[in-house]
Motif scaffolding. Structure first.
Motif, mmCIF file in Angstrom:
data_model
loop_
_atom_site.group_PDB
_atom_site.id
_atom_site.type_symbol
_atom_site.label_atom_id
_atom_site.label_comp_id
_atom_site.label_asym_id
_atom_site.label_seq_id
_atom_site.Cartn_x
_atom_site.Cartn_y
_atom_site.Cartn_z
ATOM 1 N N MET A 1 33.390 60.910 47.095
ATOM 2 C CA MET A 1 34.101 61.386 45.926
ATOM 3 C C MET A 1 35.426 60.645 45.757
ATOM 4 N N PHE A 2 36.325 60.739 46.723
ATOM 5 C CA PHE A 2 37.616 60.074 46.607
ATOM 6 C C PHE A 2 37.607 58.705 47.277
ATOM 7 N N GLY A 3 36.551 58.361 47.965
ATOM 8 C CA GLY A 3 36.503 57.138 48.753
ATOM 9 C C GLY A 3 36.416 55.870 47.921
ATOM 10 N N LEU A 4 36.990 54.831 48.463
ATOM 11 C CA LEU A 4 36.876 53.498 47.880
ATOM 12 C C LEU A 4 35.955 52.715 48.792
ATOM 13 N N SER A 5 35.007 51.992 48.198
ATOM 14 C CA SER A 5 34.021 51.309 49.024
ATOM 15 C C SER A 5 33.670 49.949 48.455
ATOM 16 N N GLU A 6 32.811 49.292 49.182
ATOM 17 C CA GLU A 6 32.335 47.965 48.815
ATOM 18 C C GLU A 6 31.509 47.986 47.537
ATOM 19 N N SER A 7 30.899 49.111 47.221
ATOM 20 C CA SER A 7 30.030 49.201 46.043
ATOM 21 C C SER A 7 30.817 49.392 44.741
ATOM 22 N N THR A 8 32.112 49.643 44.850
ATOM 23 C CA THR A 8 32.954 49.841 43.672
ATOM 24 C C THR A 8 33.467 48.491 43.169
ATOM 25 N N VAL A 9 33.640 48.366 41.859
ATOM 26 C CA VAL A 9 34.176 47.147 41.257
ATOM 27 C C VAL A 9 35.689 47.326 41.086
ATOM 28 N N ILE A 78 49.734 39.241 46.126
ATOM 29 C CA ILE A 78 48.967 39.252 44.887
ATOM 30 C C ILE A 78 48.105 37.990 44.844
ATOM 31 N N PRO A 79 46.785 38.126 44.696
ATOM 32 C CA PRO A 79 45.933 36.942 44.616
ATOM 33 C C PRO A 79 46.100 36.225 43.279
ATOM 34 N N LYS A 80 45.792 34.943 43.266
ATOM 35 C CA LYS A 80 45.840 34.165 42.024
ATOM 36 C C LYS A 80 44.567 34.446 41.232
ATOM 37 N N PHE A 81 44.693 34.363 39.908
ATOM 38 C CA PHE A 81 43.541 34.639 39.064
ATOM 39 C C PHE A 81 43.619 33.833 37.783
ATOM 40 N N ASP A 82 42.532 33.846 37.053
ATOM 41 C CA ASP A 82 42.421 33.133 35.782
ATOM 42 C C ASP A 82 43.243 33.862 34.724
ATOM 43 N N GLU A 83 44.259 33.202 34.189
ATOM 44 C CA GLU A 83 45.148 33.831 33.212
ATOM 45 C C GLU A 83 44.512 33.983 31.831
ATOM 46 N N ALA A 84 43.351 33.405 31.621
ATOM 47 C CA ALA A 84 42.686 33.518 30.321
ATOM 48 C C ALA A 84 42.148 34.930 30.081
ATOM 49 N N THR A 85 41.921 35.671 31.158
ATOM 50 C CA THR A 85 41.412 37.031 31.027
ATOM 51 C C THR A 85 42.541 38.029 31.221
ATOM 52 N N GLY A 86 42.349 39.249 30.740
ATOM 53 C CA GLY A 86 43.368 40.284 30.886
ATOM 54 C C GLY A 86 43.345 40.958 32.239
ATOM 55 N N GLY A 87 42.328 40.736 33.011
ATOM 56 C CA GLY A 87 42.216 41.358 34.326
ATOM 57 C C GLY A 87 41.450 40.463 35.271
ATOM 58 N N TYR A 88 41.661 40.666 36.511
ATOM 59 C CA TYR A 88 41.035 39.863 37.547
ATOM 60 C C TYR A 88 40.069 40.737 38.326
ATOM 61 N N ARG A 89 38.825 40.345 38.414
ATOM 62 C CA ARG A 89 37.855 41.081 39.224
ATOM 63 C C ARG A 89 38.066 40.683 40.672
ATOM 64 N N MET A 90 38.396 41.656 41.482
ATOM 65 C CA MET A 90 38.760 41.394 42.866
ATOM 66 C C MET A 90 37.624 41.826 43.794
ATOM 67 N N PRO A 91 37.207 40.939 44.694
ATOM 68 C CA PRO A 91 36.174 41.326 45.666
ATOM 69 C C PRO A 91 36.708 42.371 46.650
ATOM 70 N N TRP A 92 35.805 43.191 47.187
ATOM 71 C CA TRP A 92 36.175 44.224 48.143
ATOM 72 C C TRP A 92 36.930 43.651 49.336
ATOM 73 N N LYS A 93 36.471 42.515 49.864
ATOM 74 C CA LYS A 93 37.122 41.923 51.046
ATOM 75 C C LYS A 93 38.578 41.605 50.759
ATOM 76 N N THR A 94 38.848 41.026 49.598
ATOM 77 C CA THR A 94 40.226 40.683 49.218
ATOM 78 C C THR A 94 41.060 41.948 49.070
ATOM 79 N N SER A 96 40.584 44.896 50.393
ATOM 80 C CA SER A 96 40.757 45.515 51.702
ATOM 81 C C SER A 96 41.827 44.803 52.528
ATOM 82 N N LEU A 97 41.814 43.475 52.512
ATOM 83 C CA LEU A 97 42.822 42.706 53.256
ATOM 84 C C LEU A 97 44.223 42.955 52.718
ATOM 85 N N ILE A 98 44.361 42.987 51.404
ATOM 86 C CA ILE A 98 45.669 43.230 50.788
ATOM 87 C C ILE A 98 46.193 44.607 51.185
ATOM 88 N N MET A 99 45.339 45.620 51.131
ATOM 89 C CA MET A 99 45.764 46.987 51.467
ATOM 90 C C MET A 99 46.132 47.124 52.941
#
Length: 117
Positions: A1-9, A78-94, A96-99
């Motif tokens: 319910m409150f958990g964050l996991s690898e299956s979440t985008v 903060i990871p680098k991302f493509d500035e052409a989009t309004g948001g950056y899709r971040m992989p779970w591994k990234t 998790s490492l940041i947190m």
């Protein structure tokens, strides 16, 4: 319910956000600036100006959940991302490492080999 996991985008907002914003303010940012629907179940990540705070907004089937983490010392990377989009899709591994406070520059992933029997 409150958990964050690898299956979440996970999506990161491309600019720092006023950390005084609550669920309604962050909802509006996702709709207007990131051009996405906050009702998908994805996690939307927002960093403060000094990178010491992070907020996560997530729709949880019947309401929003707002997570917040503030570091007493140091900053979130903060990871680098493509500035052409309004948001950056971040992989779970990234995410998790940041947190966990691991530097993305020093993180190396081991190669995994599939052993066939």
């Amino acid at each position: 319910m409150f958990g964050l996991s690898e299956s979440t985008v996970y999506y990161m907002c491309q600019h720092p956000v006023d950390m005084r914003k609550g669920i309604n303010g962050l909802y509006k940012l996702v709709r207007s600036e990131m051009k996405m629907s906050p009702l998908t179940g994805s996690v939307f990540i927002f960093y403060g100006k000094n990178h010491q705070s992070v907020k996560l907004l997530r729709w949880d089937t019947d309401g929003f959940v707002l997570y917040q983490k503030r570091l007493e010392k140091g900053t979130f990377e903060i990871p680098k991302f493509d500035e052409a989009t309004g948001g950056y899709r971040m992989p779970w591994k990234t995410f998790s490492l940041i947190m966990q406070g691991v530097s993305l520059r020093s993180a190396r992933y081991r190669k995994r080999f599939k052993i066939e029997v």
